[in-house]
Design a protein around this motif. Structure first.
Motif, PDB file in Angstrom:
ATOM      1  N   HIS A  58      -0.119   4.307   0.382  1.00 39.39           N
ATOM      2  CA  HIS A  58      -0.597   5.304   1.338  1.00 39.39           C
ATOM      3  C   HIS A  58       0.127   5.194   2.685  1.00 39.39           C
ATOM      4  N   CYS A  59       0.365   3.962   3.121  1.00 39.48           N
ATOM      5  CA  CYS A  59       1.011   3.773   4.431  1.00 39.48           C
ATOM      6  C   CYS A  59       2.386   3.127   4.291  1.00 39.48           C
TER       7      CYS A  59
ATOM      8  N   VAL B 174      -6.713   3.341   3.481  1.00 37.56           N
ATOM      9  CA  VAL B 174      -6.743   2.744   2.141  1.00 37.56           C
ATOM     10  C   VAL B 174      -6.763   1.208   2.219  1.00 37.56           C
ATOM     11  N   CYS B 175      -5.914   0.654   3.069  1.00 28.57           N
ATOM     12  CA  CYS B 175      -5.782  -0.805   3.082  1.00 28.57           C
ATOM     13  C   CYS B 175      -6.370  -1.433   4.349  1.00 28.57           C
TER      14      CYS B 175
ATOM     15  N   CYS C 204      -4.526   2.270   8.428  1.00 23.45           N
ATOM     16  CA  CYS C 204      -4.531   3.003   7.164  1.00 23.45           C
ATOM     17  C   CYS C 204      -5.922   2.937   6.544  1.00 23.45           C
TER      18      CYS C 204
ATOM     19  N   CYS D 154       0.843  -1.200   0.000  1.00 19.98           N
ATOM     20  CA  CYS D 154       0.000   0.000   0.000  1.00 19.98           C
ATOM     21  C   CYS D 154       0.880   1.252   0.000  1.00 19.98           C
TER      22      CYS D 154
HETATM   23 ZN   LIG Z   1      -2.288   1.322   3.736  1.00 25.00          ZN
END
Ligand SMILES: [Zn+2]
Ligand SMILES: [Zn+2]
Length: 382
Positions: A152-153, A206-207, A204, A150
């Motif tokens: 994002h993180c 997103v995930c 996170c 991911c």
């Molecule tokens: Zn993430």
């Protein structure tokens, strides 16, 4: 203890052919055979070593794997991904594992496929190429449906990148929960933390804390010249992303080769069938045939060539894996009987036939055949 190179063990060059391998093996096996060296531990070890080396190198598939990956090709275990060559190359068990991996392909986000350590699953895919591409080697792009780390993180699973964890409230950090099932107390992996014992405080967005997301990737794969049907290419670390920064799995690419309309391949040799006109076969001459590298090769046809005769063109065959050498091309001829004769052709052939009847040496095979038939009848007293 470091293992010796198999070619070194047998004392042969890396491009040694089957015969050379067999010869080298026989010589060593005789020399170190336990019957000849009773009680000699060193000889016994050498005997085993050369047996092992020959066992691998005599098998084209195993040899290709060894050439590519070295001893690592046959080391079993090694965590969840395991090794495709470890326990029996085409063993049923392994197929099943690959089926499961394949099953993950189109499926939901791959938490289920993760190893207990968090290492990502190995993936398997197939790529089909033409015979010309197998000859010359090729680069191709494959689309791998897979989960990736991911962005994002950065794979940590935590919002903002800093993983602050709390002891899991469900299992109090044990990673397991007990539940009453009838009279029994059953222990299960904690559903909240998946057995980790800790949960991320700020997962996170997103995930959802997994550290990876489902996404297709395009991956460039280099296919070396000389690959065979079923060659398996391993791309280390290109499998499914690991859970929360754990190592990724590997990607295995199985190479398939489409049948060719002109060329047939057998090992490093190539076979091609070429039709000759009856007159060409009788008079001789040269014919031009295509070669797998896209070029042309000339074959000289001797006078009196028969259907089924085979001509060898050295080094016009397939490229040999990891080597500049090439196999041979075999040109097998068929002889075509003319059809739809013009009046002129018919006349010429009738003249030819009249001449042939007067000259038995024109058709040696027929001559031999009919004299045997004659003996057969005479033998029966007819
Ligand atoms: Zn993430
Ligand atoms: Zn828990």
């Amino acid at each position: 203890m470091a293992k010796r190179d198999y070619y070194e063990v047998l004392g042969v060059p890396r491009d040694a052919n089957e015969d050379a391998l067999k010869k080298a093996f026989r010589k060593l096996a005789m020399q170190h055979h336990p019957d000849r060296n009773p009680g000699d531990k060193a000889a016994e070890a050498k005997f085993k070593e050369c047996n092992e080396a020959y066992d691998v190198l005599k098998d084209a598939e195993k040899r290709a794997a060894y050439d590519r990956y070295g001893h690592a090709a046959f080391e079993g275990g090694g965590g969840g991904g395991g090794n495709p060559f470890g326990g029996g190359f085409a063993g049923g068990g392994f197929e099943d594992i690959f089926e499961q991996m394949f099953g993950n392909f189109g499926g939901r986000a791959g938490r289920g496929g993760a190893q207990p350590s968090g290492r990502g699953s190995d993936l398997r895919t197939e790529v089909t190429i033409s015979l010309e591409e197998a000859f010359a080697g090729t680069k191709t792009t494959i689309r791998v449906p897979s989960s990736v780390t991911c962005d994002h993180c950065s794979g940590s699973g935590a919002e903002g990148g800093t993983a602050q964890t709390d002891t899991c409230g469900t299992c109090k950090g044990a990673g397991k929960v007990r539940a009453q099932s009838g009279f029994f107390l059953v222990e299960r992996t904690c559903p909240t933390c998946n057995g980790a014992g800790r949960i991320i405080k700020n997962p996170c967005k997103v995930c959802n804390g997994a550290g990876r997301v489902q996404r297709d990737r395009n991956l460039a794969v280099t296919i070396p010249a000389g690959v065979e049907e079923g060659t398996r290419i391993r791309l280390a670390g290109e499998g499914e992303a690991g859970l929360r920064g754990a190592p990724a799995g590997d990607l295995y690419v199985d190479v398939g080769i489409r049948p060719h309309p002109i060329f047939q391949r057998e090992g490093n040799n190539i076979f091609i069938r070429v039709p000759l006109r009856m007159t060409q076969a009788a008079l001789g001459g040269t014919v031009e045939v295509p070669s797998i590298d896209g070029g042309r090769a000339r074959v000289s046809i001797p006078t009196g060539t028969q259907a089924g005769d085979q001509f060898r063109l050295r080094s016009k065959g397939f490229s040999v894996l990891r080597s500049a050498a090439r196999g041979d091309m075999y040109v097998q001829v068929s002889v075509e009987t003319p059809q739809n004769l013009t009046a002129k052709q018919r006349e010429l052939l009738e003249q030819f036939e009249a001449e042939a009847e007067a000259n038995s040496r024109t058709s040696p095979e027929s001559e031999g055949f009919f004299s045997r038939v004659k003996e057969f009848w005479e033998g029966l007293g007819r």
